[in-house]
Design a protein around this motif. Structure first.
Motif, short mmCIF file in Angstrom:
data_model
loop_
_atom_site.label_atom_id
_atom_site.label_comp_id
_atom_site.label_asym_id
_atom_site.label_seq_id
_atom_site.Cartn_x
_atom_site.Cartn_y
_atom_site.Cartn_z
N PRO A 268 0.80 -1.23 0.00
CA PRO A 268 0.00 0.00 0.00
C PRO A 268 0.83 1.27 0.00
CG PRO A 268 -0.11 -1.13 2.13
CD PRO A 268 0.52 -2.08 1.17
N GLU A 269 2.08 1.20 0.47
CA GLU A 269 2.91 2.41 0.48
C GLU A 269 3.24 2.86 -0.94
OE1 GLU A 269 5.86 -0.94 0.21
OE2 GLU A 269 3.93 -0.56 1.20
N VAL A 270 3.30 1.92 -1.89
CA VAL A 270 3.54 2.29 -3.29
C VAL A 270 2.35 3.05 -3.84
CG1 VAL A 270 3.93 1.40 -5.62
CG2 VAL A 270 5.09 0.33 -3.68
N TRP A 271 1.15 2.55 -3.52
CA TRP A 271 -0.06 3.24 -4.00
C TRP A 271 -0.18 4.63 -3.37
CZ3 TRP A 271 -2.93 3.53 -7.91
CH2 TRP A 271 -4.18 4.14 -7.86
N ARG A 272 0.14 4.74 -2.09
CA ARG A 272 0.05 6.05 -1.44
C ARG A 272 1.01 7.03 -2.10
NH1 ARG A 272 -0.54 2.88 3.35
NH2 ARG A 272 1.72 3.01 3.77
N ASP A 276 0.05 10.52 -3.97
CA ASP A 276 0.64 11.78 -3.53
C ASP A 276 1.39 12.49 -4.64
OD1 ASP A 276 -0.38 11.40 -0.99
OD2 ASP A 276 1.47 10.51 -0.20
N ASP A 277 1.89 11.73 -5.60
CA ASP A 277 2.65 12.32 -6.70
C ASP A 277 2.21 11.70 -8.02
OD1 ASP A 277 4.42 13.51 -8.38
OD2 ASP A 277 6.23 12.74 -7.44
N PRO A 278 1.05 12.13 -8.55
CA PRO A 278 0.56 11.55 -9.81
C PRO A 278 1.47 11.80 -11.00
CG PRO A 278 -1.19 12.73 -8.65
CD PRO A 278 0.10 13.09 -7.99
N GLY A 417 -7.26 15.65 -6.77
CA GLY A 417 -6.11 16.08 -7.54
C GLY A 417 -6.33 15.99 -9.02
N PRO A 418 -5.78 14.96 -9.72
CA PRO A 418 -5.74 14.98 -11.17
C PRO A 418 -7.07 14.68 -11.81
CG PRO A 418 -4.83 12.94 -10.35
CD PRO A 418 -5.12 13.78 -9.16
N ALA A 419 -7.27 15.18 -13.01
CA ALA A 419 -8.45 14.84 -13.80
C ALA A 419 -8.19 13.54 -14.51
CB ALA A 419 -8.73 15.95 -14.81
N LYS A 420 -9.22 13.03 -15.16
CA LYS A 420 -9.15 11.76 -15.85
C LYS A 420 -7.98 11.74 -16.83
CE LYS A 420 -12.22 11.41 -18.98
NZ LYS A 420 -11.36 11.82 -20.11
N GLY A 421 -7.13 10.72 -16.63
CA GLY A 421 -6.05 10.52 -17.56
C GLY A 421 -4.91 11.50 -17.45
N THR A 474 -5.24 34.40 -15.05
CA THR A 474 -4.13 33.50 -15.32
C THR A 474 -4.27 32.26 -14.46
OG1 THR A 474 -2.71 34.49 -13.63
CG2 THR A 474 -2.55 35.40 -15.87
N ILE A 475 -3.58 31.22 -14.89
CA ILE A 475 -3.54 29.99 -14.10
C ILE A 475 -2.08 29.63 -13.89
CG2 ILE A 475 -3.82 28.60 -16.20
CD1 ILE A 475 -5.16 26.49 -14.48
N GLU A 476 -1.74 29.30 -12.67
CA GLU A 476 -0.38 28.91 -12.33
C GLU A 476 -0.29 27.39 -12.31
OE1 GLU A 476 0.29 30.73 -8.61
OE2 GLU A 476 0.65 32.74 -9.43
N VAL A 477 0.76 26.87 -12.92
CA VAL A 477 0.95 25.43 -13.01
C VAL A 477 2.33 25.10 -12.46
CG1 VAL A 477 0.84 23.41 -14.50
CG2 VAL A 477 -0.41 25.48 -15.13
N ARG A 478 2.35 24.21 -11.51
CA ARG A 478 3.61 23.84 -10.88
C ARG A 478 4.18 22.58 -11.51
NH1 ARG A 478 0.31 26.43 -7.63
NH2 ARG A 478 1.15 27.99 -6.17
N SER A 479 5.42 22.30 -11.22
CA SER A 479 6.11 21.16 -11.80
C SER A 479 5.32 19.87 -11.60
CB SER A 479 7.50 21.01 -11.16
OG SER A 479 8.18 19.90 -11.68
N ASN A 480 5.21 19.08 -12.69
CA ASN A 480 4.49 17.81 -12.72
C ASN A 480 2.99 17.96 -12.53
OD1 ASN A 480 6.81 16.18 -13.14
ND2 ASN A 480 7.30 16.33 -10.95
N GLN A 481 2.47 19.19 -12.74
CA GLN A 481 1.04 19.40 -12.76
C GLN A 481 0.59 19.63 -14.20
OE1 GLN A 481 0.51 22.69 -10.07
NE2 GLN A 481 0.10 21.32 -8.35
N GLU A 482 -0.70 19.54 -14.41
CA GLU A 482 -1.24 19.58 -15.75
C GLU A 482 -2.61 20.24 -15.73
OE1 GLU A 482 -2.30 15.81 -17.97
OE2 GLU A 482 -0.29 16.18 -18.72
N VAL A 483 -2.92 20.98 -16.80
CA VAL A 483 -4.25 21.58 -16.93
C VAL A 483 -4.81 21.19 -18.29
CG1 VAL A 483 -3.87 23.53 -15.39
CG2 VAL A 483 -3.23 23.73 -17.79
#
Length: 709
Positions: A268-272, A276-278, A417-421, A474-483
């Protein structure tokens, strides 16, 4: 009698590598480890499959699958294949063909499995996965993970591509399971499998007749109309390859997903960490493929006497590459028996390699990614109920039974957090709702607050929303995030609304990476997006329909989105990357003789190089020009040089052809549609030379002085 050494000694003395029940326990992993240490290539005797060479290490396995003329597939690609069936399919079925026949068949399939075609499945496939996970969570009880989830996902995608009518899908799926059920290796089992394949051929025969009368947008219709090299495919070729696509397309993804669910329940720690970091989803997909290695082996037949590792292989010998062992090779993968989300690089060969690299690899990756991305939003924990049962097979590795219970994050349909896909979403600046800005209109060049947002956290991208003229838009996007951007739907809005009623609900994505890098995805079916460099120079890149994660090299850019009412614009500003460079060209302790040659090995002292410089001269002197000198102009330009005195037009043309074919590989590329001949070739040579800086302005000094012209 040939004496073949080394002989297989790993594992139990009575173990038969062709026994399907050998792989129902995880003890075979220790057998692989012993084999890698003792005999990477070993002669193996089998009561069920006869004698063959077993290859269990990454280097030797990769060599076999990447030497298609020395190790062929046309004589069978799996152990215990029906010899009569192999002879009937040889040269007519993708997986049991080689050379020109393989290229002919692969060419008519390839367009359906490239990134563009596969990306078009995302909206529908993602919605079905969302709906299924919400239903399973809403049920509140454990469920058959294979029957109700992992086997369903590839069916939804592949049946859509093949155009299988919905009312036939359930029966066809059951028939496929029977056709590849290896639990009975005896005559009765073989008869049952043959009968199932006959039913599959009958189904696709009926579908083929229908598609010839009523063509659709599907693979069967395309195969019915295909005529590679001017020769239409025969009915047998079409039916055989539909059967092959069903096997590869349905089984690989299901086994990979089931193995992943089992792992996430046990660790379960892998899934967590993934939740936490998609941003690790793409790495997780590759590690799942390595870890599960759904294809157990690939068979080849030697066409010549050759040496592989310590083994001398004779012409006609069969060679089996055992993928799960190759993908746990200690010489390639650190800590190979541990599932690691941060494993980079991950050079697994779960999809094979060489000409027979799995044609559905892009589809499988997308299917697994869609499930992971939907699951991290909803599911807090997985739990196995009862025993996970492994499938008896020597060809496909996976589970036949897995009952899973789910713990919801915040109830069915919750978005975490993330949207589909997609990886984790960006957040709007200054508390403004992302979709609150009016769509369409003039662009706003949103200035980046370099490195920080209003709350002091790191910002990698700032995107100016369409039709706004204040910093609030405006929209701010951080590293490893997506819009996402698009017209959206009432119950599923896009992060950035685009006022285009004819566009896709989710027309694309923008993802921020580290050090100012960013990527754009085009999910439209027919529209090309243009990304322009706002810092001048007229530079731009085109993002074709279906292109996934195209890297954008501009720190300040304007995205043009075509729409029914004209173009809509967004401006993107990124941090200036902190570029780093290696101190030297190679490791300090490396042997210079072992360094790989450069991609383009050009000799500036050679006459062909002078021809190349003359060919590029107009664009080197005036970058805005697109002029390409003629053969006569190059002759006149070079004739004053002593080394080129008397150079003929034929010699110039020969040198250009030599550069294109032998030095730059341009001649090996297909010319753009509707273009052919020497002018296209010259343009391609100049473009390649300038883009890769193979010639530059300093090389103009090699040409005669201007007054000598």
């Amino acid at each position: 009698m040939k004496i073949r050494t080394p002989r297989w000694t790993a594992g139990r003395a009575d173990a038969d590598l062709a026994d399907p029940y050998l792989y129902t326990e995880e003890t075979h992993l220790e057998m692989w480890r012993q084999a890698r240490a003792g005999h990477p290539v070993a002669w193996t005797e089998s009561e069920l499959a006869g004698g063959f060479w077993s290859v269990v290490t990454h280097a030797e396995g990769s060599e076999v699958i990447r030497r298609p003329t020395s190790f062929v597939s046309v004589q069978g690609m799996r152990l215990q294949a029906n010899p009569a069936g192999v002879r009937a399919a040889a040269g007519r079925m993708l997986v049991v063909s080689d050379g020109a026949e393989h290229r002919r068949l692969r060419g008519v399939h390839q367009a359906w499995f490239n990134a563009r075609s596969v990306a078009a499945l995302v909206p529908t496939l993602g919605a079905r996965i969302d709906e299924r996970l919400d239903a399973l969570l809403g049920r509140g009880t454990s469920f058959d993970a294979i029957a109700e989830l992992t086997a369903e996902v590839p069916r939804w995608a592949l049946f859509d591509l093949l155009g299988v009518p919905e009312e036939d899908q359930e029966d066809l799926a059951r028939t496929m399971e029977a056709a590849f059920d290896d639990s009975d290796p005896g005559p009765a089992g073989e008869a049952a499998r043959t009968a199932a394949h006959t039913q599959i051929f009958g189904h696709f025969g009926d579908l083929l007749d229908l598609r010839r009368d009523e063509p659709g947008d599907d693979i069967v219709s395309a195969l019915a109309q295909a005529a590679p090299d001017g020769v239409p495919l025969t009915d047998d070729e079409i039916l055989l390859n539909c059967d092959g696509l069903m096997n590869g397309g349905l089984e690989t993804t299901s086994h990979a997903l089931a193995g992943a669910l089992l792992l996430f329940a046990r660790r379960p720690e892998v899934w967590r960490r993934l939740r936490d970091d998609p941003g690790l989803i793409d790495a997780a997909v590759e590690e799942i493929l390595r870890w599960t290695s759904p294809a157990l082996h690939a068979l080849r037949t030697a066409t010549e006497d050759t040496v592989l590792g310590d083994a001398r292989i004779a012409v006609g010998d069969r060679v089996a590459v055992w993928y799960p062992s190759c993908n746990r090779d200690e010489k390639v993968f650190a800590d190979p028996n541990t599932f690691r989300l941060d494993r980079r690089p991950n050079p697994h060969i779960a999809f094979g390699g060489g000409p027979h690299y799995c044609i559905g690899a892009t589809l499988t990756r997308l299917e697994v990614r869609c499930v992971l991305a939907a699951a991290v939003e909803r599911i807090a924990e997985f739990e196995v109920e009862g025993e996970a049962v492994r499938r008896p097979s020597n060809f496909l590795q996976g589970l036949s039974h897995l009952r899973i219970g789910l713990t919801a994050d915040r109830g069915p349909g919750a978005r975490r957090g993330p949207a589909k896909g997609t990886p984790d979403k960006g957040t709007p600046a200054s508390g403004t709702p992302v979709n609150g800005a009016p769509a369409s209109g003039t662009p706003l060049n949103g200035a980046l607050v370099k490195g920080t947002s209003a709350d002091g956290t790191s910002v990698d991208l700032r995107i100016a929303l369409p039709g706004t003229d204040t910093d609030a838009g405006t929209i701010e996007v951080r590293s490893n995030q997506e819009v996402t951007f698009g017209r959206g739907l009432t119950d599923a809005p896009a992060d950035i609304a685009v006022d285009d009623p004819t566009g896709e609900p989710i027309a694309g994505r923008i993802r921020a990476a580290e050090d100012g890098l960013w990527f754009i995805t085009n999910l439209s079916r027919a529209r090309t997006y243009v990304v322009e460099n706002e810092e001048g120079g007229g530079e731009y890149v085109c993002v074709p329909p279906g292109r996934l994660d195209m890297p954008v090299p501009f720190a300040h850019a304007r995205i043009s989105l075509p729409s029914s009412s004209g173009a809509t614009y967004m401006s993107v500003s990124a941090q200036t990357p902190a570029n780093a460079y290696a101190a030297g060209g190679h490791a300090v302790d490396a042997d210079p003789a072992e360094q790989p040659p450069p991609a383009f090995a050009l000799d500036p002292r050679a006459k062909y190089f002078l021809v190349l410089v003359a060919l590029c001269e107009p664009q080197l002197r005036t970058p805005a020009t697109v002029a390409i000198p003629s053969t006569a102009e190059i002759v006149r330009r070079l004739s004053p040089l002593a080394s080129c005195h008397g150079i003929s037009p034929a010699a110039v043309n020969f040198h250009i052809e030599y550069i294109a074919r032998n030095k730059l590989g341009v001649r090996n590329q297909q010319p753009p549609s509707g273009r052919s001949g020497g002018n296209w070739l010259r343009q391609a040579v100049v473009s390649t030379a300038l883009r890769f800086r193979l010639v530059w302005t300093e090389h103009l000094a090699l040409l005669p002085a201007a007054e000598a012209r």
